[in-house]
Design an enzyme around this catalytic site. Structure first.
Site, PDB file in Angstrom:
ATOM      1  N   TYR A 269      -4.149   4.851  17.631  1.00 33.55           N
ATOM      2  CA  TYR A 269      -4.300   5.928  16.644  1.00 33.55           C
ATOM      3  C   TYR A 269      -2.986   6.694  16.484  1.00 33.55           C
ATOM      4  O   TYR A 269      -2.530   6.965  15.368  1.00 33.55           O
ATOM      5  CB  TYR A 269      -5.422   6.884  17.060  1.00 33.55           C
TER       6      TYR A 269
ATOM      7  N   PRO B 137      -9.493   3.178   5.491  1.00 32.10           N
ATOM      8  CA  PRO B 137      -8.776   4.375   5.955  1.00 32.10           C
ATOM      9  C   PRO B 137      -9.257   4.936   7.290  1.00 32.10           C
ATOM     10  O   PRO B 137      -8.699   5.916   7.771  1.00 32.10           O
ATOM     11  CB  PRO B 137      -9.011   5.384   4.827  1.00 32.10           C
TER      12      PRO B 137
HETATM   13  C1  LIG Z   1      -7.757   6.270  -3.202  1.00 32.56           C
HETATM   14  C2  LIG Z   1      -7.009   6.047  -1.893  1.00 32.56           C
HETATM   15  C3  LIG Z   1      -7.255   6.879  -0.803  1.00 32.56           C
HETATM   16  C4  LIG Z   1      -6.593   6.668   0.410  1.00 32.56           C
HETATM   17  N1  LIG Z   1      -6.877   7.463   1.482  1.00 32.56           N
HETATM   18  C5  LIG Z   1      -6.258   7.228   2.654  1.00 32.56           C
HETATM   19  C6  LIG Z   1      -6.539   7.988   3.800  1.00 32.56           C
HETATM   20  O1  LIG Z   1      -7.371   8.899   3.769  1.00 32.56           O
HETATM   21  N2  LIG Z   1      -5.870   7.707   4.956  1.00 32.56           N
HETATM   22  C7  LIG Z   1      -4.917   6.696   5.023  1.00 32.56           C
HETATM   23  O2  LIG Z   1      -4.295   6.473   6.064  1.00 32.56           O
HETATM   24  N3  LIG Z   1      -4.636   5.951   3.949  1.00 32.56           N
HETATM   25  C8  LIG Z   1      -5.286   6.201   2.785  1.00 32.56           C
HETATM   26  N4  LIG Z   1      -4.976   5.430   1.720  1.00 32.56           N
HETATM   27  C9  LIG Z   1      -3.926   4.446   1.868  1.00 32.56           C
HETATM   28  C10 LIG Z   1      -2.518   5.056   1.671  1.00 32.56           C
HETATM   29  O3  LIG Z   1      -2.575   6.081   0.740  1.00 32.56           O
HETATM   30  C11 LIG Z   1      -1.592   3.934   1.234  1.00 32.56           C
HETATM   31  O4  LIG Z   1      -1.525   3.019   2.314  1.00 32.56           O
HETATM   32  C12 LIG Z   1      -0.185   4.395   0.843  1.00 32.56           C
HETATM   33  O5  LIG Z   1      -0.228   5.066  -0.388  1.00 32.56           O
HETATM   34  C13 LIG Z   1       0.749   3.202   0.749  1.00 32.56           C
HETATM   35  O6  LIG Z   1       1.952   3.578   0.155  1.00 32.56           O
HETATM   36  P1  LIG Z   1       2.748   2.563  -0.794  1.00 32.56           P
HETATM   37  O7  LIG Z   1       3.981   3.289  -1.168  1.00 32.56           O
HETATM   38  O8  LIG Z   1       2.823   1.248  -0.142  1.00 32.56           O
HETATM   39  O9  LIG Z   1       1.794   2.329  -2.057  1.00 32.56           O
HETATM   40  P2  LIG Z   1       1.299   3.352  -3.177  1.00 32.56           P
HETATM   41  O10 LIG Z   1       1.178   4.724  -2.626  1.00 32.56           O
HETATM   42  O11 LIG Z   1       0.115   2.725  -3.804  1.00 32.56           O
HETATM   43  O12 LIG Z   1       2.496   3.380  -4.216  1.00 32.56           O
HETATM   44  C14 LIG Z   1       2.736   2.314  -5.115  1.00 32.56           C
HETATM   45  C15 LIG Z   1       3.480   2.861  -6.314  1.00 32.56           C
HETATM   46  O13 LIG Z   1       3.830   1.793  -7.171  1.00 32.56           O
HETATM   47  C16 LIG Z   1       3.591   2.177  -8.505  1.00 32.56           C
HETATM   48  N5  LIG Z   1       3.404   0.947  -9.306  1.00 32.56           N
HETATM   49  C17 LIG Z   1       2.360   0.102  -9.290  1.00 32.56           C
HETATM   50  N6  LIG Z   1       2.539  -0.896 -10.170  1.00 32.56           N
HETATM   51  C18 LIG Z   1       3.749  -0.668 -10.743  1.00 32.56           C
HETATM   52  C19 LIG Z   1       4.487  -1.349 -11.756  1.00 32.56           C
HETATM   53  N7  LIG Z   1       4.019  -2.460 -12.346  1.00 32.56           N
HETATM   54  N8  LIG Z   1       5.687  -0.842 -12.140  1.00 32.56           N
HETATM   55  C20 LIG Z   1       6.194   0.284 -11.533  1.00 32.56           C
HETATM   56  N9  LIG Z   1       5.513   0.967 -10.599  1.00 32.56           N
HETATM   57  C21 LIG Z   1       4.317   0.496 -10.195  1.00 32.56           C
HETATM   58  C22 LIG Z   1       2.332   3.028  -8.412  1.00 32.56           C
HETATM   59  O14 LIG Z   1       2.149   3.876  -9.532  1.00 32.56           O
HETATM   60  C23 LIG Z   1       2.593   3.808  -7.135  1.00 32.56           C
HETATM   61  O15 LIG Z   1       3.263   5.020  -7.357  1.00 32.56           O
HETATM   62  C24 LIG Z   1      -5.649   5.622   0.514  1.00 32.56           C
HETATM   63  C25 LIG Z   1      -5.405   4.805  -0.585  1.00 32.56           C
HETATM   64  C26 LIG Z   1      -6.085   4.979  -1.769  1.00 32.56           C
HETATM   65  C27 LIG Z   1      -5.813   4.049  -2.925  1.00 32.56           C
END
Ligand SMILES: Cc1cc2nc3c(=O)[nH]c(=O)nc-3n(C[C@H](O)[C@H](O)[C@H](O)COP(=O)(O)OP(=O)(O)OC[C@H]3O[C@@H](n4cnc5c(N)ncnc54)[C@H](O)[C@@H]3O)c2cc1C
Length: 404
Positions: free
Chosen positions: A398, A306
């Site tokens: 950035y 991150p």
């Molecule tokens: C703990 C943590 C802290 C972070 N902190 C930062 C930060 O400070 N700065 C930054 O830039 N990025 C941060 N990140 C990264 C950022 O949050 C992610 O890149 C972002 O959430 C990506 O979005 P997404 O929709 O691709 O995935 P996600 O937000 O992970 O969403 C995926 C969704 O799919 C759902 N899902 C999973 N498996 C299944 C299934 N089998 N069936 C149905 N639904 C399912 C999950 O419940 C979730 O809601 C962090 C990530 C984590 C894990």
């Protein structure tokens, strides 16, 4: 009246685009497809409260804000988001500001928590969006190579199938959709780091108007914020750290030590700590991001440490590209943009991977690093502080590279 948790209650048996996951990627994609008149369904394994409260990212690039505005999801962001025109680097006991608009021709970032982005998108979707089912656990996808891929899921204890023209895995790093691509047809590139972040939320106004990234002999620290009254702070800690081993006083003392300046007695304002968690650091990219009629977007395809604030922004960029491709298909029948999706996104993904790796390895102390390595880090930071070209490169990455 209680807010609805799904709209409508039952999922249709077929759709054009089946979206797995209601994180930022899945929700934004659904919003963009719905606006283009393309039928879709979102399946999310968790409940609404969990999805809306999961603490994660907090920095939005200009391009992410632009697409949220275009999709009608930025009303509260425009009211409550905090535009930021720079960050501060601290190293060797001194501070240096990076001025984004001056170095990038006017680009900036916004502080607006991922929780709030997700709340805004969920609220819109439940009012006038495509069907969104919470507590719908996807167990697998079959027929990715065929013209009729099928999502298999369980909702309210009952097994269902959703027949789709296309499936998009927005199900995060631990999702199941990626597994539907045969192992011989995908490749994953990974790196783990020998440290983690201990992150806290504290009910205290941030001690700086802008984010502060600190390199120190004691390890990395980051001062960030969620709002004018809530601070978000991070400390580099060893992998496997238990947050319970860190008392509130120990956290504040360590933060003060890492942010210390040589020529001032600057100290953080302290307040009640409301959350503590440990976040491991990893870089990972799966290629390609498409197999047949199955697409990956966001963390399902790639994750970054991150330090560069790229995770959420990459997810928004992927689905913007994908929505444009589905819209072109819908309007003209052309698959040209869909065919280019993986290559288009991977270009940007690898740039963000490199930037996140660069920020991480330049600012953190590797437990095995030598005094020579530390001197190299300080030399690099000094170069950024003294060379407009080096500073402009950091600022451009950035604040976010243009989408295309
Ligand atoms: C703990 C943590 C802290 C972070 N902190 C930062 C930060 O400070 N700065 C930054 O830039 N990025 C941060 N990140 C990264 C950022 O949050 C992610 O890149 C972002 O959430 C990506 O979005 P997404 O929709 O691709 O995935 P996600 O937000 O992970 O969403 C995926 C969704 O799919 C759902 N899902 C999973 N498996 C299944 C299934 N089998 N069936 C149905 N639904 C399912 C999950 O419940 C979730 O809601 C962090 C990530 C984590 C894990």
């Amino acid at each position: 009246m209680t807010a609805p948790t799904s709209a409508p209650a039952a999922a249709p048996a077929r759709t054009t685009v089946g979206i797995v996951g209601a994180g930022p990627a899945g929700l934004l994609l659904a919003r963009l497809l719905h606006a283009a008149g393309i039928d879709c369904v979102v399946l999310e394994s968790r409940d609404r409260a969990y999805v809306e409260q999961r603490q994660r990212a907090g920095i939005l690039e200009q391009g992410t804000v632009d697409v949220l505005r275009e999709s009608g999801a930025a009303e509260r962001l425009d009211r409550e988001g905090l535009p930021h025109d720079g960050i501060e680097l601290r190293f060797d006991g001194r501070a240096h500001r990076i001025d984004f608009p001056a170095l990038t021709g006017g680009r900036r970032v916004w502080v607006y928590a991922q929780t709030e982005v997700v709340k805004d998108l969920v609220a819109l979707q439940l009012v006038d969006g495509a069907p969104l089912l919470f507590e719908a656990q996807v167990t697998g996808v079959t027929g990715a190579d065929s013209s009729a891929p099928t999502i298999h899921y369980t909702h309210q204890g009952v097994d269902h199938t959703l027949a789709c023209d296309y499936v998009v895995g927005c199900d995060g790093f631990h999702g199941v959709v990626r597994e539907a691509i045969p192992v011989e047809a995908r490749q994953t590139f990974e790196r783990t780091y020998p440290y983690s972040w201990l992150g806290i939320l504290a009910d205290v106004p941030p001690s700086s108007d802008e984010l502060v990234y600190a390199h120190s002999p004691r390890g990395f620290a980051l001062l960030s914020m969620r709002s004018p009254t809530v601070s978000r702070l991070y400390l580099q800690v060893p992998n496997g750290t238990d947050p319970a081993d860190w008392s509130d006083d120990r956290i504040w003392d360590e933060l003060d030590a890492r942010f210390a300046l040589a020529d001032s007695d600057w100290k953080l304002a302290r307040g009640p700590i409301t959350a503590k968690s440990v976040l491991p650091m990893r870089s990972s990219v799966t290629e390609p991001m498409r197999h047949g009629r199955l697409f990956l977007a966001g963390d399902a395809a790639h994750i970054v440490p991150p330090t560069g604030a790229k995770g959420l922004n990459l997810a928004a960029a992927d689905v913007t590209v994908l929505a444009q491709a589905f819209t072109a298909l819908h309007r003209t029948g052309s698959t040209q943009l869909l065919d280019a999706y993986s290559a288009t996104c991977l270009n940007r993904v690898w740039r963000a991977e490199h930037f996140s790796y660069f920020m991480t390895t330049t600012l953190h102390t590797d437990p095995s690093q030598s005094p020579f390595d530390t001197r190299l880090q300080l030399s690099q930071l000094d170069r950024i502080a003294t060379s407009p070209h080096a500073a402009a490169e950091l600022a451009a990455n950035y604040a976010g590279l243009p989408l295309n």
